[in-house]
Design an enzyme around this catalytic site. Structure first.
Site, short mmCIF file in Angstrom:
data_model
loop_
_atom_site.label_atom_id
_atom_site.label_comp_id
_atom_site.label_asym_id
_atom_site.label_seq_id
_atom_site.Cartn_x
_atom_site.Cartn_y
_atom_site.Cartn_z
N LYS A 1 0.68 -1.25 -0.06
CA LYS A 1 0.07 0.07 -0.23
C LYS A 1 1.07 1.16 0.23
O LYS A 1 0.22 2.58 -0.41
CB LYS A 1 -1.31 -0.12 1.48
N ASP B 1 -10.81 2.91 2.64
CA ASP B 1 -10.48 2.91 3.60
C ASP B 1 -11.06 3.61 5.23
O ASP B 1 -12.09 2.74 5.77
CB ASP B 1 -8.59 2.21 4.67
#
Ligand code: ATR
Length: 279
Positions: A71, A108
């Site tokens: 990420k 997220d």
């Protein structure tokens, strides 16, 4: 679904990727909506990550999700990063633009807030929030909480310097609480969030007293294996409302699916059950 030559393609890059629930989740939506498309697990080693990402437009992919450990590398590797992903310092969703450039975002925090809204819509966002943990997951939650305007974020982490670094970086409502005070820093809180790995299958449980949380507070856990973590069990036994972490996984997937496959997907009870069957 039988694919045609026009099938849209997306996937998730991880290392390992075999634990990812995303292919099952996106696969459910593709089948449910009868979309000519596929979402694949893409097992990519860290040393190949940038090359693999660069290959996506060449292969005609619409985009990809990115999971552990890629990420942060994805943030550096894409051509365009939105402001939210920049602040979080990580990208989890990449969309191939018409000109072949890679646009990175981070969903997220969106998933976290949408899950809370869906599962405990009247949680008190005008009261302090206790955030346990100061890793990558915590960053996304803190940015989301700042953006919805919570008045105070009490960041409590075993390694206090990491909590202090986050509070320094994000400022505003963030405060640092020593790990030893995780049970005594809950006065007036409307929400307590576990972003640590404690409570995950194979990890130690999160040891925390919950007596000081107000009776109407909500407790949520980012850990979703098991679904009912020791923290959520203890909170439920105390009569508090609990929101498990699976919903965040389901909701964070929505923007990517919509961008790649052209349809806003819904998080339904049936989808949740389908994913739970394989947890
Ligand atoms: P992620 O990106 O998933 O948040 P991470 O960056 O490795 O993962 O962060 C894991 C979090 O769980 C950290 O807040 C970590 O605390 P430290 O910063 O002190 O390492 C927390 N954590 C992991 N194991 C822990 C334990 N045994 N006790 C307390 N906190 C723990």
């Amino acid at each position: 679904m039988i694919l045609t030559g026009k099938a849209k393609l997306a996937g998730v890059m991880g290392w390992p990727v075999s634990h990812s629930r995303s292919p099952r989740l996106h696969g459910y939506w593709l089948r449910d909506y009868g979309i000519d498309g596929a979402y694949l697990p893409l097992s990519v080693a860290p040393e190949n990550f940038t090359d693999a990402l660069r290959a996506l437009p060449l292969l005609g992919f619409s985009g990809t999700n990115v999971t552990v450990p890629h990420k942060e590398a994805a943030l550096a590797a894409v051509d365009i990063v939105d402001e939210n992903a920049q602040r979080i310092g990580a990208v989890n969703t990449i969309v191939v633009q018409e000109d072949g450039r890679l646009a990175g975002s981070n969903t997220d925090g969106f998933g976290f807030v949408e899950n809370l809204a869906a599962s405990a819509s009247d949680w008190a966002a005008d009261r302090p929030v206790v955030v346990l943990g100061a890793g990558g997951a915590s960053r996304a939650i803190i940015v989301a909480l700042i953006d919805i305007g919570v008045p105070e974020i009490r960041i409590c982490n075993r390694t206090e310097s990491r909590a202090a670094a986050l509070a320094d970086e994000f400022g505003g409502p963030c405060q640092v609480v020593p790990w030893a005070q995780r049970g005594s820093c809950q006065d007036d809180a409307g929400l307590l969030v576990n972003t640590t790995t404690l409570g995950m299958t194979g990890e130690a449980p999160l040891e925390i007293a919950l007596e000081r949380l107000p009776d109407d507070a909500v407790v949520t856990d980012l850990v979703y294996v098991p679904l009912m973590t020791p923290l959520l069990r203890a909170a439920a036994e105390r009569g508090l409302r609990v929101v498990d972490g699976l919903g965040m996984l389901l909701h964070q997937a929505r923007p990517g699916f919509a961008a790649w496959f052209g349809r806003e997907p819904e998080v339904t009870y049936a989808l949740r059950q389908f994913v739970i069957e394989d947890l």
